[in-house]
Design an enzyme around this catalytic site. Structure first.
Site, mmCIF file in Angstrom:
data_model
loop_
_atom_site.group_PDB
_atom_site.id
_atom_site.type_symbol
_atom_site.label_atom_id
_atom_site.label_comp_id
_atom_site.label_asym_id
_atom_site.label_seq_id
_atom_site.Cartn_x
_atom_site.Cartn_y
_atom_site.Cartn_z
ATOM 1 N N ARG A 114 0.839 -1.196 0.000
ATOM 2 C CA ARG A 114 0.000 0.000 0.000
ATOM 3 C C ARG A 114 0.877 1.250 0.000
ATOM 4 O O ARG A 114 0.577 2.229 -0.690
ATOM 5 C CB ARG A 114 -0.944 0.006 1.201
ATOM 6 C CG ARG A 114 -2.012 -1.080 1.145
ATOM 7 C CD ARG A 114 -2.964 -0.997 2.321
ATOM 8 N NE ARG A 114 -3.804 0.188 2.262
ATOM 9 C CZ ARG A 114 -4.562 0.603 3.262
ATOM 10 N NH1 ARG A 114 -4.561 -0.041 4.422
ATOM 11 N NH2 ARG A 114 -5.309 1.683 3.130
ATOM 12 N N CYS A 166 -1.140 5.755 9.235
ATOM 13 C CA CYS A 166 -1.495 4.462 8.640
ATOM 14 C C CYS A 166 -2.636 4.718 7.678
ATOM 15 O O CYS A 166 -2.628 5.721 6.959
ATOM 16 C CB CYS A 166 -1.878 3.469 9.745
ATOM 17 S SG CYS A 166 -3.264 4.023 10.778
#
Length: 275
Positions: free
Chosen positions: A172, A230
Site C-alpha cells: 500500500r 497508517c
C-alpha cells in the site's frame, strides 16, 4: 509505566485488591462489530467498547476513523466504568490494533494509567465469562492534548524535518494496491514501517531492545521528532505503542492516509523510496 501487560501480570492484577477496569475492544476492519464474540466469551468483568462508534467519529473529510467528539467519548468511557484514578487494561482479539487505538485515545485525553494486554484475548488462558457486567459509572473527563497529534500539514512537515513512519503494509505504501482509499502511495518523505514488523507470529510485541533496534534501522536517531500514520489512525496507534515500548515518544497523524488521499491537492509518492 510500561504500556503493555502480559496475561500472567493481568491475572495477578485482577486478583489483587484494586483490579483494573477492563475494556474489550475486539474489532474487524470493514466488518460488523464483534460484540457477539464478546458476549460468547470475554475476560470476566470486561466491558465491550465499539471502536467504530465509541473510539472514532463519523467517517468523512477527516478520514475513516477521525477522533471522536470528546464529550461523547467521555460519556462512553464513564459508562464503561473508567475513572482517572483507576488503572485501565484494554485488549482486542490479538492483532492489537484496536486495543492500541483505545490506549492512545485514553492517553491523549489525559488518562494516566492505561496498558494493552500483549497478544490480546488470544493469549488469555484464564477464566472467561459470558456475563455482561454493569459497571458502576466512572468519572473520567477527557482533556485532549496529553499526547502529540499531527494534522495533515504537520505530517507533511515532519516527513521533511524529522521522521514520519507509514505503518501500512508495504504494497500500500508503494502504491501497488489500495483496497480502501481513493489512491495508493504515501506521503512524500515518509518511511515504510509496517506495524506487523513490531510483533512476533503470535501477535505479541518484540522486546523493547528488539523494537529499539528496528526503529533505529528505520532512521530513529533519538534526537529527531517521530510521527506515525497508517490508513485511518488505528494500526498507526499500534506503531506508536510499539515505539512507546521501545522508549521512543511519537506523534500520531490520526486522519492518516484516508484523510490525506481525499484531498487531490496533496502530493502522493509511489514506489519503495520515501521521496
Amino acid at each position: 509505566m510500561n504500556a503493555i501487560i502480559s496475561a500472567s501480570e493481568l491475572a495477578s492484577d485482577l486478583a489483587g485488591p484494586t483490579p483494573p477496569v477492563l475494556l474489550d475492544v475486539r474489532w474487524q476492519l470493514g466488518g460488523p462489530n464483534l460484540r457477539a464474540e464478546y458476549e460468547k466469551a470475554h475476560i470476566p468483568g470486561a466491558v465491550f467498547v465499539d471502536l467504530d462508534s465509541e473510539l472514532a467519529g463519523p467517517a468523512g473529510a477527516g478520514g475513516r476513523h477521525p477522533l471522536p467528539d470528546p464529550e461523547l467519548f467521555g460519556a462512553a468511557m464513564r459508562a464503561a466504568g473508567v475513572s482517572a484514578d483507576r488503572d485501565v487494561v484494554v485488549y482486542d482479539g490479538g492483532q492489537g490494533w484496536a486495543a492500541a487505538r483505545a490506549w492512545w485515545l485514553l492517553g491523549y485525553t489525559g488518562h494516566p494509567s492505561v496498558r494493552v494486554l500483549d497478544g490480546g484475548f488470544a493469549v488469555w488462558s484464564g477464566p472467561v465469562s459470558s456475563e455482561v457486567p454493569t459497571p458502576a459509572p466512572g468519572s473520567f473527563v477527557p482533556a485532549p492534548g496529553a499526547r502529540p497529534l499531527l494534522d495533515a500539514d504537520g505530517a507533511a512537515a515532519l516527513a521533511r524535518t524529522g521522521l514520519l513512519l507509514d505503518a501500512r503494509a508495504g504494497e500500500r505504501y508503494r502504491g501497488e494496491v489500495e483496497p480502501i482509499d481513493p489512491v495508493g502511495g504515501h506521503i512524500p518523505g515518509a518511511v515504510s514501517a509496517p506495524t506487523t514488523g513490531n510483533v512476533t507470529d503470535d501477535g505479541q510485541f518484540l522486546t523493547a531492545a528488539e523494537l529499539a533496534d528496528r526503529f533505529k534501522s528505520l532512521g530513529v536517531t533519538g534526537t529527531s521528532e517521530v510521527g506515525v500514520y497508517c490508513g485511518s489512525g488505528v494500526s498507526g496507534a499500534h506503531e506508536v505503542l510499539a515505539l512507546a515500548v521501545a522508549g521512543i515518544p511519537a506523534a500520531l497523524y490520526a486522519g492518516s492516509w484516508s484523510e490525506w488521499s481525499q484531498d487531490g491537492s496533496r502530493p502522493v509518492a509511489v514506489g519503495p523510496d520515501p521521496q
